[in-house]
Design a protein around this motif. Structure first.
Motif, PDB file in Angstrom:
ATOM      1  N   ALA A  65      41.459  34.004  35.231  1.00  0.00           N
ATOM      2  CA  ALA A  65      42.098  35.242  35.669  1.00  0.00           C
ATOM      3  C   ALA A  65      41.982  36.330  34.606  1.00  0.00           C
ATOM      4  N   LYS A  66      42.152  35.957  33.357  1.00  0.00           N
ATOM      5  CA  LYS A  66      42.085  36.949  32.277  1.00  0.00           C
ATOM      6  C   LYS A  66      40.657  37.414  32.004  1.00  0.00           C
ATOM      7  N   LYS A  67      39.701  36.482  32.030  1.00  0.00           N
ATOM      8  CA  LYS A  67      38.324  36.834  31.672  1.00  0.00           C
ATOM      9  C   LYS A  67      37.529  37.423  32.832  1.00  0.00           C
ATOM     10  N   HIS A  68      37.774  36.939  34.054  1.00  0.00           N
ATOM     11  CA  HIS A  68      36.948  37.334  35.191  1.00  0.00           C
ATOM     12  C   HIS A  68      37.728  38.078  36.275  1.00  0.00           C
ATOM     13  N   GLY A  69      38.996  37.744  36.454  1.00  0.00           N
ATOM     14  CA  GLY A  69      39.795  38.357  37.508  1.00  0.00           C
ATOM     15  C   GLY A  69      39.626  37.686  38.862  1.00  0.00           C
ATOM     16  N   PHE A  70      38.554  36.918  39.036  1.00  0.00           N
ATOM     17  CA  PHE A  70      38.277  36.215  40.284  1.00  0.00           C
ATOM     18  C   PHE A  70      37.694  34.853  39.945  1.00  0.00           C
ATOM     19  N   PHE A  71      37.726  33.938  40.923  1.00  0.00           N
ATOM     20  CA  PHE A  71      37.195  32.598  40.700  1.00  0.00           C
ATOM     21  C   PHE A  71      37.040  31.902  42.037  1.00  0.00           C
ATOM     22  N   TYR A  72      36.223  30.845  42.053  1.00  0.00           N
ATOM     23  CA  TYR A  72      36.124  29.972  43.209  1.00  0.00           C
ATOM     24  C   TYR A  72      37.145  28.860  43.032  1.00  0.00           C
ATOM     25  N   LEU A  73      37.806  28.484  44.125  1.00  0.00           N
ATOM     26  CA  LEU A  73      38.773  27.396  44.090  1.00  0.00           C
ATOM     27  C   LEU A  73      38.268  26.280  44.982  1.00  0.00           C
ATOM     28  N   VAL A  74      38.071  25.088  44.413  1.00  0.00           N
ATOM     29  CA  VAL A  74      37.613  23.922  45.163  1.00  0.00           C
ATOM     30  C   VAL A  74      38.632  22.788  44.969  1.00  0.00           C
ATOM     31  N   GLY A  75      38.461  21.739  45.756  1.00  0.00           N
ATOM     32  CA  GLY A  75      39.347  20.586  45.638  1.00  0.00           C
ATOM     33  C   GLY A  75      40.717  20.815  46.246  1.00  0.00           C
ATOM     34  N   HIS A  76      40.814  21.757  47.164  1.00  0.00           N
ATOM     35  CA  HIS A  76      42.107  22.116  47.765  1.00  0.00           C
ATOM     36  C   HIS A  76      42.416  21.318  49.018  1.00  0.00           C
ATOM     37  N   GLY A  77      41.405  20.673  49.600  1.00  0.00           N
ATOM     38  CA  GLY A  77      41.636  19.838  50.774  1.00  0.00           C
ATOM     39  C   GLY A  77      41.717  20.594  52.091  1.00  0.00           C
ATOM     40  N   LEU A  78      41.414  21.887  52.095  1.00  0.00           N
ATOM     41  CA  LEU A  78      41.474  22.668  53.332  1.00  0.00           C
ATOM     42  C   LEU A  78      40.138  22.632  54.053  1.00  0.00           C
ATOM     43  N   SER A  79      40.206  22.602  55.386  1.00  0.00           N
ATOM     44  CA  SER A  79      38.986  22.615  56.186  1.00  0.00           C
ATOM     45  C   SER A  79      38.431  24.035  56.281  1.00  0.00           C
ATOM     46  N   GLU A  80      37.175  24.140  56.744  1.00  0.00           N
ATOM     47  CA  GLU A  80      36.565  25.465  56.931  1.00  0.00           C
ATOM     48  C   GLU A  80      37.407  26.316  57.880  1.00  0.00           C
ATOM     49  N   GLY A  81      37.924  25.710  58.938  1.00  0.00           N
ATOM     50  CA  GLY A  81      38.761  26.440  59.899  1.00  0.00           C
ATOM     51  C   GLY A  81      40.040  26.957  59.267  1.00  0.00           C
ATOM     52  N   GLU A  82      40.645  26.135  58.427  1.00  0.00           N
ATOM     53  CA  GLU A  82      41.865  26.560  57.739  1.00  0.00           C
ATOM     54  C   GLU A  82      41.580  27.683  56.756  1.00  0.00           C
TER      55      GLU A  82
END
Length: 119
Positions: free
Chosen positions: A42-59
């Motif tokens: 958050a400090k260096k880039h302000g954005f990021f990809y989040l994986v490993g959350h367990g949500l489906s594509e529909g969710e």
């Protein structure tokens, strides 16, 4: 699909699967490692990809569709929930240029929602 590995020209990839494996507390090393990487991204880039959350594509797609619908609403509707109407809460809609960061008007519209959590 997993985003590409991070380098200086791409966004960091944060894996939150460790948060789903045990208690979310300061004593959990996986939690603290994730929090550290989140803070850094958050400090260096302000954005990021989040994986490993367990949500489906529909969710994942539903909030995107809802956000698109929200920001396509007439400006008058959005101003009805504007941050200017309740500035002490720091919640609500901000139109293009309403938010100022480091003395410059931001070039985005936003809907700020959050909930205080006791620590």
């Amino acid at each position: 699909d997993v985003p590409p590995p991070t380098n200086e020209r791409t966004l960091p990839v944060l894996d939150m699967s460790g948060l789903l494996e045990g208690p979310v507390s300061r004593e959990n090393e996986k939690v603290m490692a994730f929090v550290g990487s989140l803070d850094d991204a958050a400090k260096k880039h302000g954005f990021f990809y989040l994986v490993g959350h367990g949500l489906s594509e529909g969710e994942l797609e539903e909030p995107h569709l809802l956000a698109r619908d929200l920001f396509r609403r007439p400006r008058e509707d959005l101003e009805g929930i504007g941050m200017a109407k309740q500035p002490e809460t720091f919640r609500g809609f901000q139109n293009l240029g309403d938010n100022v960061t480091l003395g410059k008007r931001d070039r985005h519209s936003a809907l700020d929602l959050w909930e205080e959590v006791e620590t």
